[in-house]
Design a protein around this motif. Structure first.
Motif, PDB file in Angstrom:
ATOM      1  N   LYS A  45       0.835  -1.204   0.000  1.00 15.30           N
ATOM      2  CA  LYS A  45       0.000   0.000   0.000  1.00 15.30           C
ATOM      3  C   LYS A  45       0.871   1.256   0.000  1.00 15.30           C
ATOM      4  CE  LYS A  45      -4.182  -1.738   2.264  1.00 15.30           C
ATOM      5  NZ  LYS A  45      -5.033  -1.678   3.477  1.00 15.30           N
ATOM      6  N   ALA A  46       1.951   1.221   0.782  1.00 14.21           N
ATOM      7  CA  ALA A  46       2.861   2.373   0.821  1.00 14.21           C
ATOM      8  C   ALA A  46       3.528   2.565  -0.539  1.00 14.21           C
ATOM      9  CB  ALA A  46       3.908   2.167   1.911  1.00 14.21           C
ATOM     10  N   GLN A  47       4.001   1.460  -1.153  1.00 16.63           N
ATOM     11  CA  GLN A  47       4.623   1.557  -2.483  1.00 16.63           C
ATOM     12  C   GLN A  47       3.627   2.067  -3.509  1.00 16.63           C
ATOM     13  OE1 GLN A  47       6.010  -2.454  -3.032  1.00 16.63           O
ATOM     14  NE2 GLN A  47       7.994  -2.069  -2.029  1.00 16.63           N
ATOM     15  N   LEU A  48       2.383   1.630  -3.385  1.00 15.82           N
ATOM     16  CA  LEU A  48       1.359   2.068  -4.322  1.00 15.82           C
ATOM     17  C   LEU A  48       1.077   3.553  -4.165  1.00 15.82           C
ATOM     18  CD1 LEU A  48      -0.687   1.261  -6.502  1.00 15.82           C
ATOM     19  CD2 LEU A  48      -2.309   0.705  -4.663  1.00 15.82           C
ATOM     20  N   THR A  49       1.047   4.022  -2.931  1.00 17.58           N
ATOM     21  CA  THR A  49       0.820   5.456  -2.690  1.00 17.58           C
ATOM     22  C   THR A  49       1.943   6.286  -3.310  1.00 17.58           C
ATOM     23  OG1 THR A  49      -0.342   4.965  -0.627  1.00 17.58           O
ATOM     24  CG2 THR A  49       0.518   7.198  -0.901  1.00 17.58           C
ATOM     25  N   LEU A  50       3.178   5.838  -3.103  1.00 16.53           N
ATOM     26  CA  LEU A  50       4.326   6.558  -3.691  1.00 16.53           C
ATOM     27  C   LEU A  50       4.257   6.543  -5.207  1.00 16.53           C
ATOM     28  CD1 LEU A  50       6.993   8.024  -3.292  1.00 16.53           C
ATOM     29  CD2 LEU A  50       8.129   5.780  -3.223  1.00 16.53           C
ATOM     30  N   ALA A  51       3.920   5.411  -5.782  1.00 12.36           N
ATOM     31  CA  ALA A  51       3.837   5.309  -7.242  1.00 12.36           C
ATOM     32  C   ALA A  51       2.741   6.215  -7.791  1.00 12.36           C
ATOM     33  CB  ALA A  51       3.582   3.863  -7.641  1.00 12.36           C
ATOM     34  N   ARG A 110       3.009  13.595 -10.562  1.00 11.57           N
ATOM     35  CA  ARG A 110       4.065  14.544 -10.927  1.00 11.57           C
ATOM     36  C   ARG A 110       4.507  14.371 -12.380  1.00 11.57           C
ATOM     37  NH1 ARG A 110       5.875  13.456  -5.541  1.00 11.57           N
ATOM     38  NH2 ARG A 110       7.254  11.800  -6.323  1.00 11.57           N
ATOM     39  N   LEU A 111       4.657  13.124 -12.788  1.00 14.87           N
ATOM     40  CA  LEU A 111       5.070  12.858 -14.177  1.00 14.87           C
ATOM     41  C   LEU A 111       4.015  13.341 -15.162  1.00 14.87           C
ATOM     42  CD1 LEU A 111       6.615   9.282 -13.804  1.00 14.87           C
ATOM     43  CD2 LEU A 111       7.837  11.401 -14.355  1.00 14.87           C
ATOM     44  N   LEU A 112       2.763  13.221 -14.756  1.00 14.69           N
ATOM     45  CA  LEU A 112       1.693  13.671 -15.646  1.00 14.69           C
ATOM     46  C   LEU A 112       1.748  15.182 -15.825  1.00 14.69           C
ATOM     47  CD1 LEU A 112      -0.779  12.799 -17.273  1.00 14.69           C
ATOM     48  CD2 LEU A 112      -2.175  13.129 -15.218  1.00 14.69           C
ATOM     49  N   GLN A 155       6.127   3.585 -17.665  1.00 17.06           N
ATOM     50  CA  GLN A 155       6.743   2.702 -16.672  1.00 17.06           C
ATOM     51  C   GLN A 155       6.072   2.876 -15.306  1.00 17.06           C
ATOM     52  OE1 GLN A 155      10.880   3.764 -16.830  1.00 17.06           O
ATOM     53  NE2 GLN A 155      11.346   2.340 -18.525  1.00 17.06           N
ATOM     54  N   ASN A 156       5.768   4.122 -15.003  1.00 18.76           N
ATOM     55  CA  ASN A 156       5.114   4.391 -13.716  1.00 18.76           C
ATOM     56  C   ASN A 156       3.720   3.755 -13.654  1.00 18.76           C
ATOM     57  OD1 ASN A 156       3.171   6.562 -12.184  1.00 18.76           O
ATOM     58  ND2 ASN A 156       5.106   6.186 -11.089  1.00 18.76           N
ATOM     59  N   ARG A 157       2.995   3.872 -14.747  1.00 20.34           N
ATOM     60  CA  ARG A 157       1.653   3.287 -14.793  1.00 20.34           C
ATOM     61  C   ARG A 157       1.717   1.752 -14.693  1.00 20.34           C
ATOM     62  NH1 ARG A 157      -0.788   7.035 -19.707  1.00 20.34           N
ATOM     63  NH2 ARG A 157      -1.250   8.886 -18.388  1.00 20.34           N
ATOM     64  N   SER A 158       2.706   1.155 -15.303  1.00 15.97           N
ATOM     65  CA  SER A 158       2.890  -0.290 -15.223  1.00 15.97           C
ATOM     66  C   SER A 158       3.203  -0.713 -13.789  1.00 15.97           C
ATOM     67  CB  SER A 158       4.010  -0.731 -16.163  1.00 15.97           C
ATOM     68  OG  SER A 158       4.256  -2.096 -16.047  1.00 15.97           O
ATOM     69  N   GLN A 159       4.028   0.091 -13.116  1.00 15.07           N
ATOM     70  CA  GLN A 159       4.365  -0.210 -11.725  1.00 15.07           C
ATOM     71  C   GLN A 159       3.122  -0.171 -10.830  1.00 15.07           C
ATOM     72  OE1 GLN A 159       7.065   2.572  -9.938  1.00 15.07           O
ATOM     73  NE2 GLN A 159       7.477   1.266  -8.144  1.00 15.07           N
TER      74      GLN A 159
END
Length: 356
Positions: free
Chosen positions: A107-113, A119-121, A136-140
């Protein structure tokens, strides 16, 4: 003096003759029975069966585990949903904690992603970021969501196993037997407890085909010395080729105190439509050539009458013969009398009428 003595002897002789005449006029004192015509008699047939519970179950655990606790034992009354036994669940609880920790991590990794994605958007709109980084971010994020679902499924599976480690009563009843002990490893295919439903008991009885018409909706059934009024639950459809009986099911009252496997018996009454008369067994005497006879009382004298014995219940016999309603017969003491002797009726025996 001689004249007086002669007169006294003469009077004494006169009185003796008078007493002899009275004795000859008196008959033998007997008890009489007045016959009453009946339309038939019942023959009774006893059939046996067995008590069965409407529901009975052999329950156990679906997964291997050490038996940690027993909350009910043989003979205990139980209620539906009551906890009966429990396996040791320490390893499952530790495994669940591990999955919960991984869940928090994902959940923490998902929040960061997701934050990186935002930001990338914004940067991509200002042409400060390459489209490849955004992809790549969306895939993650998709991978993390999948991991999140896998962990949730695993936790749900552990919760199910934790629930299965608690053995609960499937219905109200009583523990018939216990087959496990504390500390024993129990698992699939092993019966831990045998549970019988409390009340709602049935009796299964094979009834001869020719007696089925005599079965009523409510029948008296004896179990363990007690007679219960049982309701017919099933009329039966198949004839057993060996016993030539039809299997019937009867529901016992809810409060009947019976045990699965107990023997049960039912008496079936079948009426034979044949006119005749009920007479006491004591009124019968042997006739000629192996026949039976009774003594009719006609004008103070005994008249032998041949009869046919159709049935007997031990106290009374159902007979056929040349009799009429109200005819008085000798009720007992036939071994003390003979045909045509004079009798006096000094007692009347109660008449038995139509058999109910």
């Amino acid at each position: 003096m001689r004249v007086l003595l002669s007169l006294m002897l003469l009077l004494n002789a006169h009185f003796c003759v008078a007493e002899d005449d009275n004795a000859q006029n008196q008959g033998l004192p007997v008890a009489a029975y007045s016959v009453q015509e009946a339309t038939g008699f019942y023959q009774f047939r006893q059939v046996t069966g067995q008590v069965v519970k409407h529901q009975e179950a052999e329950i156990g655990f679906e997964f291997n585990g050490v038996l940690e606790a027993l909350y009910a034992d043989q003979g205990d009354a139980i209620e539906k949903g009551q906890l009966l036994a429990k396996q040791d669940t320490q390893l499952l609880e530790v495994e669940k904690l591990e999955h919960l920790a991984n869940l928090d991590k994902v959940k923490a990794q998902l929040t960061l992603a997701q934050q990186d994605s935002e930001r990338l958007l914004k940067l991509s709109k200002s042409n400060y970021s390459a489209q490849q980084q955004l992809d790549q971010n969306r895939s993650q994020i998709a991978v993390l969501n999948a991991e999140l679902q896998v962990l949730k499924v695993k936790i749900k599976g552990i919760d199910i196993r934790l629930g299965k480690a608690h053995l609960k009563a499937p219905f109200d009843g009583v523990i018939a037997s216990r087959n496990v002990s504390l500390g024993e490893v129990v698992g699939p295919g092993q019966t831990a407890l045998r549970v019988l439903e409390q009340g709602n008991s049935e009796v299964r009885i094979g009834v001869p085909q020719n007696l089925l018409v005599n079965i009523q909706q409510t029948m008296p059934i004896s179990v363990g010395g007690h007679v219960y009024q049982a309701e017919k639950r099933s009329g039966g459809t198949n004839l057993d080729p060996v016993s030539r009986t039809v299997q019937l099911r009867f529901a016992l009252p809810h409060d009947a105190v019976v045990f699965s496997g107990q023997m049960a018996s039912m008496t079936i009454a079948k009426k034979q439509q044949k006119k005749g008369y009920w007479v006491p067994i004591s009124a019968l005497t042997n006739g000629t050539r192996g026949t039976w006879q009774i003594y009719q009382i006609e004008q103070g004298h005994l008249q032998p009458t041949a009869v046919e014995v159709l049935h007997s219940d031990g106290q009374y016999a159902y007979i056929d013969g040349d009799l009429q309603n109200g005819t008085e017969i000798l009720a007992n003491g036939t071994h003390k009398v003979a045909a045509h002797i004079k009798v006096d009726i000094v007692q009347s025996v109660a008449t038995r009428g139509e058999q109910q």
